[in-house]
Design a protein around this motif. Structure first.
Motif, PDB file in Angstrom:
ATOM      1  N   SER A  53      28.277  37.329  29.818  1.00 50.54           N
ATOM      2  CA  SER A  53      28.014  36.842  31.172  1.00 50.54           C
ATOM      3  C   SER A  53      29.087  37.376  32.096  1.00 50.54           C
ATOM      4  O   SER A  53      30.218  37.623  31.679  1.00 50.54           O
ATOM      5  N   TYR A  54      28.719  37.594  33.365  1.00 56.96           N
ATOM      6  CA  TYR A  54      29.679  38.113  34.333  1.00 56.96           C
ATOM      7  C   TYR A  54      29.414  37.480  35.693  1.00 56.96           C
ATOM      8  O   TYR A  54      28.272  37.224  36.070  1.00 56.96           O
ATOM      9  N   THR A  55      30.486  37.182  36.414  1.00 54.94           N
ATOM     10  CA  THR A  55      30.385  36.533  37.719  1.00 54.94           C
ATOM     11  C   THR A  55      31.263  37.263  38.727  1.00 54.94           C
ATOM     12  O   THR A  55      32.217  37.953  38.354  1.00 54.94           O
ATOM     13  N   GLY A  56      30.924  37.090  40.012  1.00 49.36           N
ATOM     14  CA  GLY A  56      31.745  37.658  41.071  1.00 49.36           C
ATOM     15  C   GLY A  56      31.564  39.140  41.295  1.00 49.36           C
ATOM     16  O   GLY A  56      32.472  39.814  41.790  1.00 49.36           O
ATOM     17  N   PHE A  57      30.375  39.659  40.961  1.00 48.96           N
ATOM     18  CA  PHE A  57      30.076  41.069  41.181  1.00 48.96           C
ATOM     19  C   PHE A  57      29.187  41.226  42.421  1.00 48.96           C
ATOM     20  O   PHE A  57      28.493  40.286  42.814  1.00 48.96           O
ATOM     21  N   PRO A  58      29.174  42.415  43.056  1.00 52.67           N
ATOM     22  CA  PRO A  58      28.381  42.620  44.268  1.00 52.67           C
ATOM     23  C   PRO A  58      26.893  42.337  44.031  1.00 52.67           C
ATOM     24  O   PRO A  58      26.321  42.776  43.032  1.00 52.67           O
ATOM     25  N   VAL A  59      26.301  41.598  44.933  1.00 56.32           N
ATOM     26  CA  VAL A  59      24.880  41.222  44.823  1.00 56.32           C
ATOM     27  C   VAL A  59      24.005  42.464  44.951  1.00 56.32           C
ATOM     28  O   VAL A  59      24.217  43.309  45.812  1.00 56.32           O
ATOM     29  N   GLY A  60      23.010  42.572  44.073  1.00 56.02           N
ATOM     30  CA  GLY A  60      22.034  43.641  44.171  1.00 56.02           C
ATOM     31  C   GLY A  60      22.418  44.935  43.484  1.00 56.02           C
ATOM     32  O   GLY A  60      21.595  45.842  43.367  1.00 56.02           O
ATOM     33  N   GLU A  61      23.646  45.056  43.016  1.00 57.42           N
ATOM     34  CA  GLU A  61      24.047  46.268  42.309  1.00 57.42           C
ATOM     35  C   GLU A  61      23.715  46.140  40.824  1.00 57.42           C
ATOM     36  O   GLU A  61      23.527  45.041  40.301  1.00 57.42           O
ATOM     37  N   THR A  62      23.627  47.263  40.157  1.00 53.67           N
ATOM     38  CA  THR A  62      23.464  47.248  38.704  1.00 53.67           C
ATOM     39  C   THR A  62      24.833  47.354  38.055  1.00 53.67           C
ATOM     40  O   THR A  62      25.811  47.767  38.697  1.00 53.67           O
ATOM     41  N   VAL A  63      24.918  46.975  36.797  1.00 54.81           N
ATOM     42  CA  VAL A  63      26.186  47.084  36.089  1.00 54.81           C
ATOM     43  C   VAL A  63      26.001  47.877  34.798  1.00 54.81           C
ATOM     44  O   VAL A  63      24.944  47.835  34.172  1.00 54.81           O
ATOM     45  N   ASP A  64      27.015  48.623  34.436  1.00 53.33           N
ATOM     46  CA  ASP A  64      27.085  49.281  33.141  1.00 53.33           C
ATOM     47  C   ASP A  64      28.055  48.487  32.279  1.00 53.33           C
ATOM     48  O   ASP A  64      29.088  48.017  32.762  1.00 53.33           O
ATOM     49  N   ILE A  65      27.715  48.337  31.009  1.00 54.34           N
ATOM     50  CA  ILE A  65      28.526  47.526  30.098  1.00 54.34           C
ATOM     51  C   ILE A  65      29.094  48.415  28.997  1.00 54.34           C
ATOM     52  O   ILE A  65      28.368  49.206  28.386  1.00 54.34           O
ATOM     53  N   LYS A  66      30.392  48.280  28.758  1.00 47.59           N
ATOM     54  CA  LYS A  66      31.060  49.068  27.730  1.00 47.59           C
ATOM     55  C   LYS A  66      31.700  48.166  26.673  1.00 47.59           C
ATOM     56  O   LYS A  66      32.173  47.081  26.993  1.00 47.59           O
ATOM     57  N   LEU A  67      31.710  48.636  25.447  1.00 43.40           N
ATOM     58  CA  LEU A  67      32.394  47.972  24.342  1.00 43.40           C
ATOM     59  C   LEU A  67      33.684  48.754  24.105  1.00 43.40           C
ATOM     60  O   LEU A  67      33.637  49.934  23.762  1.00 43.40           O
ATOM     61  N   CYS A  68      34.838  48.120  24.310  1.00 46.12           N
ATOM     62  CA  CYS A  68      36.118  48.837  24.286  1.00 46.12           C
ATOM     63  C   CYS A  68      37.044  48.316  23.190  1.00 46.12           C
ATOM     64  O   CYS A  68      37.132  47.102  22.971  1.00 46.12           O
TER      65      CYS A  68
ATOM     66  N   ILE B 237      34.729  43.420  26.121  1.00 46.95           N
ATOM     67  CA  ILE B 237      33.582  43.882  26.916  1.00 46.95           C
ATOM     68  C   ILE B 237      34.059  44.245  28.318  1.00 46.95           C
ATOM     69  O   ILE B 237      34.745  43.470  28.973  1.00 46.95           O
ATOM     70  N   GLN B 238      33.658  45.427  28.763  1.00 54.34           N
ATOM     71  CA  GLN B 238      33.985  45.882  30.113  1.00 54.34           C
ATOM     72  C   GLN B 238      32.694  46.026  30.922  1.00 54.34           C
ATOM     73  O   GLN B 238      31.709  46.575  30.428  1.00 54.34           O
ATOM     74  N   VAL B 239      32.709  45.501  32.148  1.00 55.44           N
ATOM     75  CA  VAL B 239      31.539  45.580  33.035  1.00 55.44           C
ATOM     76  C   VAL B 239      31.929  46.362  34.290  1.00 55.44           C
ATOM     77  O   VAL B 239      32.948  46.070  34.919  1.00 55.44           O
ATOM     78  N   LEU B 240      31.114  47.363  34.642  1.00 53.56           N
ATOM     79  CA  LEU B 240      31.352  48.177  35.831  1.00 53.56           C
ATOM     80  C   LEU B 240      30.150  48.072  36.753  1.00 53.56           C
ATOM     81  O   LEU B 240      29.006  48.264  36.317  1.00 53.56           O
ATOM     82  N   SER B 241      30.390  47.761  38.018  1.00 49.68           N
ATOM     83  CA  SER B 241      29.313  47.618  38.997  1.00 49.68           C
ATOM     84  C   SER B 241      29.069  48.948  39.706  1.00 49.68           C
ATOM     85  O   SER B 241      30.013  49.633  40.116  1.00 49.68           O
TER      86      SER B 241
END
Length: 219
Positions: free
Chosen positions: A75-90, A154-158
């Motif tokens: 789960s992720y919170t506080g990211f820009p509304v309407g954008e997609t995110v890429d998820i990485k396993l680091c 877990i890394q999340v990039l918007s």
């Protein structure tokens, strides 16, 4: 003159094909460089905000995740509304120490710390949507069967509308996030594991005996 006209007529299709090929090549270069914006974004150029959490399962953090058999609830919170995110396993910091093939690189596309599988896959999940109006999202990811047994975050990039990364965050910065420790999936029944171990040891004994006999025979 008649021959000159024929020559010009003959050259027109070839000239058209050459121009068409050139334009196609230029378009491919434009797409390639245009799509590279996100991958070549630097972490140091982004804003590390938001919260990323590896969620509990049935009220508790899993002791181990099994490659090819476990799912990771994210789960992720506080990211820009309407954008997609890429998820990485680091890999965690401890698991990249003295391992240059896993070293951190500031450029997202070249960061080997987050190339987690045998095929060096760069993304755990690309294009997960931020669906909530407040910029929150969730995603359940299946752990690939070829994931190395190790410790991860877990890394999340918007990603904005232009295809560039605008923000990132990592679960390592969240004390309420579960840790990720993985193990290899073993689908052999217990009795077959014992049989396999027996024949492995038996094969070694036979090889040693054959070598000793052969050496004594030729002495």
């Amino acid at each position: 003159l008649h021959n000159l006209d024929d020559s010009r007529t003959h050259l027109r299709p070839r000239l058209h094909d050459t121009m068409k090929s050139t334009l196609t090549t230029l378009a491919m270069f434009a797409l390639a460089f245009g799509g590279a914006d996100a991958g070549f974004t630097k972490y140091s150029e982004m804003n590390p905000t938001g919260v990323v959490t590896v969620d509990q399962v049935s009220g508790a953090c899993p002791a181990k995740y099994t490659s090819g058999a476990s799912n990771i609830a994210i789960s992720y919170t506080g990211f820009p509304v309407g954008e997609t995110v890429d998820i990485k396993l680091c890999f965690t910091k401890a698991k990249i120490s003295e391992r240059p093939w896993r070293k951190f690189v500031d450029i997202v596309a070249k960061n080997k710390q987050c190339w987690q599988t045998a095929e060096l896959a760069k993304f755990f999940k690309a294009g997960a949507y931020v669906t909530d109006e407040n910029g929150d999202g969730t995603y359940t990811a299946e752990l690939p069967v070829n994931t190395a047994p190790s410790e991860y975050t877990i890394q999340v990039l918007s990603k904005d509308a232009g295809g560039g990364y605008s923000q990132f965050q990592d679960s390592k910065n969240n004390n309420n996030s579960c840790s990720i420790k993985t193990e290899i999936y073993n689908n052999l029944p217990t009795n077959l594991v014992g049989v396999q171990a027996f024949f492995t040891v038996f094969s070694i004994v036979v090889l040693v005996a054959a070598y000793t006999y052969d050496k004594a025979k030729n002495a």
